[in-house]
Design a protein around this motif. Structure first.
Motif, PDB file in Angstrom:
ATOM      1  N   PHE B  42     -18.843  58.763  47.160  1.00  0.00           N
ATOM      2  CA  PHE B  42     -19.983  59.489  46.597  1.00  0.00           C
ATOM      3  C   PHE B  42     -19.704  59.926  45.159  1.00  0.00           C
ATOM      4  O   PHE B  42     -20.624  60.029  44.342  1.00  0.00           O
ATOM      5  CB  PHE B  42     -20.398  60.682  47.459  1.00  0.00           C
ATOM      6  CG  PHE B  42     -21.790  61.114  47.127  1.00  0.00           C
ATOM      7  CD1 PHE B  42     -22.884  60.430  47.657  1.00  0.00           C
ATOM      8  CD2 PHE B  42     -22.024  62.142  46.233  1.00  0.00           C
ATOM      9  CE1 PHE B  42     -24.179  60.774  47.296  1.00  0.00           C
ATOM     10  CE2 PHE B  42     -23.313  62.495  45.879  1.00  0.00           C
ATOM     11  CZ  PHE B  42     -24.397  61.815  46.406  1.00  0.00           C
ATOM     12  N   MET B  45     -20.696  57.034  43.216  1.00  0.00           N
ATOM     13  CA  MET B  45     -22.170  56.950  43.175  1.00  0.00           C
ATOM     14  C   MET B  45     -22.750  57.953  42.178  1.00  0.00           C
ATOM     15  O   MET B  45     -23.738  57.649  41.494  1.00  0.00           O
ATOM     16  CB  MET B  45     -22.758  57.209  44.568  1.00  0.00           C
ATOM     17  CG  MET B  45     -22.526  56.080  45.558  1.00  0.00           C
ATOM     18  SD  MET B  45     -23.197  56.441  47.220  1.00  0.00           S
ATOM     19  CE  MET B  45     -24.962  56.185  46.942  1.00  0.00           C
ATOM     20  N   ALA B  49     -25.053  56.870  39.259  1.00  0.00           N
ATOM     21  CA  ALA B  49     -26.431  57.384  39.194  1.00  0.00           C
ATOM     22  C   ALA B  49     -26.770  57.858  37.784  1.00  0.00           C
ATOM     23  O   ALA B  49     -27.876  57.633  37.277  1.00  0.00           O
ATOM     24  CB  ALA B  49     -26.608  58.528  40.189  1.00  0.00           C
ATOM     25  N   ALA B  52     -27.191  54.834  35.599  1.00  0.00           N
ATOM     26  CA  ALA B  52     -28.442  54.149  35.940  1.00  0.00           C
ATOM     27  C   ALA B  52     -29.636  54.871  35.309  1.00  0.00           C
ATOM     28  O   ALA B  52     -30.509  54.250  34.697  1.00  0.00           O
ATOM     29  CB  ALA B  52     -28.597  54.086  37.457  1.00  0.00           C
ATOM     30  N   HIS B  58     -32.502  51.262  37.933  1.00  0.00           N
ATOM     31  CA  HIS B  58     -31.930  51.908  39.118  1.00  0.00           C
ATOM     32  C   HIS B  58     -31.531  50.913  40.196  1.00  0.00           C
ATOM     33  O   HIS B  58     -32.232  49.935  40.422  1.00  0.00           O
ATOM     34  CB  HIS B  58     -32.928  52.935  39.661  1.00  0.00           C
ATOM     35  CG  HIS B  58     -33.315  53.971  38.639  1.00  0.00           C
ATOM     36  ND1 HIS B  58     -34.380  53.799  37.796  1.00  0.00           N
ATOM     37  CD2 HIS B  58     -32.754  55.146  38.288  1.00  0.00           C
ATOM     38  CE1 HIS B  58     -34.474  54.855  36.975  1.00  0.00           C
ATOM     39  NE2 HIS B  58     -33.492  55.685  37.259  1.00  0.00           N
ATOM     40  N   PRO B  59     -30.443  51.188  40.870  1.00  0.00           N
ATOM     41  CA  PRO B  59     -29.982  50.279  41.917  1.00  0.00           C
ATOM     42  C   PRO B  59     -30.718  50.509  43.235  1.00  0.00           C
ATOM     43  O   PRO B  59     -31.335  51.550  43.445  1.00  0.00           O
ATOM     44  CB  PRO B  59     -28.509  50.678  42.076  1.00  0.00           C
ATOM     45  CG  PRO B  59     -28.512  52.149  41.798  1.00  0.00           C
ATOM     46  CD  PRO B  59     -29.535  52.348  40.707  1.00  0.00           C
ATOM     47  N   GLU B  60     -30.629  49.531  44.111  1.00  0.00           N
ATOM     48  CA  GLU B  60     -30.926  49.743  45.518  1.00  0.00           C
ATOM     49  C   GLU B  60     -29.562  49.795  46.162  1.00  0.00           C
ATOM     50  O   GLU B  60     -28.768  48.855  45.994  1.00  0.00           O
ATOM     51  CB  GLU B  60     -31.725  48.570  46.092  1.00  0.00           C
ATOM     52  CG  GLU B  60     -33.048  48.365  45.391  1.00  0.00           C
ATOM     53  CD  GLU B  60     -33.811  47.154  45.916  1.00  0.00           C
ATOM     54  OE1 GLU B  60     -33.598  46.776  47.080  1.00  0.00           O
ATOM     55  OE2 GLU B  60     -34.611  46.608  45.158  1.00  0.00           O
ATOM     56  N   TRP B  61     -29.254  50.883  46.810  1.00  0.00           N
ATOM     57  CA  TRP B  61     -27.900  50.983  47.364  1.00  0.00           C
ATOM     58  C   TRP B  61     -27.858  51.682  48.700  1.00  0.00           C
ATOM     59  O   TRP B  61     -28.683  52.527  49.019  1.00  0.00           O
ATOM     60  CB  TRP B  61     -26.931  51.599  46.364  1.00  0.00           C
ATOM     61  CG  TRP B  61     -27.362  52.870  45.670  1.00  0.00           C
ATOM     62  CD1 TRP B  61     -28.520  53.580  45.858  1.00  0.00           C
ATOM     63  CD2 TRP B  61     -26.628  53.549  44.648  1.00  0.00           C
ATOM     64  NE1 TRP B  61     -28.530  54.667  45.023  1.00  0.00           N
ATOM     65  CE2 TRP B  61     -27.398  54.678  44.270  1.00  0.00           C
ATOM     66  CE3 TRP B  61     -25.406  53.345  44.028  1.00  0.00           C
ATOM     67  CZ2 TRP B  61     -26.972  55.581  43.300  1.00  0.00           C
ATOM     68  CZ3 TRP B  61     -24.980  54.246  43.058  1.00  0.00           C
ATOM     69  CH2 TRP B  61     -25.764  55.341  42.704  1.00  0.00           C
ATOM     70  N   PHE B  62     -26.846  51.255  49.461  1.00  0.00           N
ATOM     71  CA  PHE B  62     -26.642  51.755  50.810  1.00  0.00           C
ATOM     72  C   PHE B  62     -25.216  52.272  50.895  1.00  0.00           C
ATOM     73  O   PHE B  62     -24.275  51.638  50.438  1.00  0.00           O
ATOM     74  CB  PHE B  62     -26.836  50.614  51.818  1.00  0.00           C
ATOM     75  CG  PHE B  62     -26.463  50.979  53.222  1.00  0.00           C
ATOM     76  CD1 PHE B  62     -27.354  51.650  54.048  1.00  0.00           C
ATOM     77  CD2 PHE B  62     -25.212  50.659  53.729  1.00  0.00           C
ATOM     78  CE1 PHE B  62     -26.997  51.998  55.346  1.00  0.00           C
ATOM     79  CE2 PHE B  62     -24.845  50.996  55.029  1.00  0.00           C
ATOM     80  CZ  PHE B  62     -25.749  51.675  55.833  1.00  0.00           C
ATOM     81  N   ASN B  63     -25.068  53.439  51.470  1.00  0.00           N
ATOM     82  CA  ASN B  63     -23.726  54.025  51.638  1.00  0.00           C
ATOM     83  C   ASN B  63     -23.500  54.405  53.086  1.00  0.00           C
ATOM     84  O   ASN B  63     -24.348  55.005  53.736  1.00  0.00           O
ATOM     85  CB  ASN B  63     -23.567  55.266  50.746  1.00  0.00           C
ATOM     86  CG  ASN B  63     -22.423  56.175  51.182  1.00  0.00           C
ATOM     87  OD1 ASN B  63     -22.643  57.326  51.568  1.00  0.00           O
ATOM     88  ND2 ASN B  63     -21.200  55.687  51.149  1.00  0.00           N
ATOM     89  N   VAL B  64     -22.357  54.025  53.599  1.00  0.00           N
ATOM     90  CA  VAL B  64     -21.880  54.576  54.865  1.00  0.00           C
ATOM     91  C   VAL B  64     -20.388  54.856  54.690  1.00  0.00           C
ATOM     92  O   VAL B  64     -19.614  53.976  54.339  1.00  0.00           O
ATOM     93  CB  VAL B  64     -22.167  53.648  56.062  1.00  0.00           C
ATOM     94  CG1 VAL B  64     -21.590  52.266  55.880  1.00  0.00           C
ATOM     95  CG2 VAL B  64     -21.644  54.279  57.350  1.00  0.00           C
TER      96      VAL B  64
END
Lengths: 94, 94
Positions: B42, B45, B49, B52, B58-64
């Protein structure tokens, strides 16, 4: 070991939340948050990230511009636990 | 109007990056970043951010947990533009 909630317990916990629905055959809950801008969306995510880390329970989430899709589940019990509903409540309170 | 790059231009730009691949039939590029922890993920990120928003792209992003999947595309040209490769380069430099 974290206890997996049964469907009745989940239904009850879900009703106490706003806008969350089941996903993954009831093994997760999900909600889409919309904001005015990317800055507002990521600002919310930053607050949520801190609360998640503090709770030692982390979301699966997707962001594009002003939208954040959040999914909560508890891998340790292969389903939903009280942790998911507690974190969902904290996310809604931000 | 933002100019859409042709495949030759994209191939050349992609070769200059590290670890990015095409997705969505070549209309986007994607990369998975892995970190030591959620806090590190994070943190990355948060830096990304800001870059960006500064680039107004801006990105399309997924976090786990410690993983971040990033997809870049330019909706204004329905494909890849120089903006995507410029932002990818900045993301890699963080």
């Amino acid at each position: 070991m974290i206890q997996k909630l049964d469907r009745t317990e989940c239904d009850s916990a879900l009703q106490a939340l706003d806008g969350w629905t089941y996903s993954r055959d009831g093994d997760a809950i999900t909600k889409t948050y919309k904001f005015k801008s990317f800055v507002m969306a990521f600002g919310w995510m930053s607050s949520a990230a801190i609360l998640a880390e503090k709770a030692d329970h982390h979301p699966e989430w997707f962001n594009v511009y002003n939208r954040v899709d959040v999914t909560l589940t508890t891998h340790d019990c292969d389903g939903l636990s009280a942790r998911d509903f507690a974190l969902a409540k904290k996310f809604d309170a931000i």
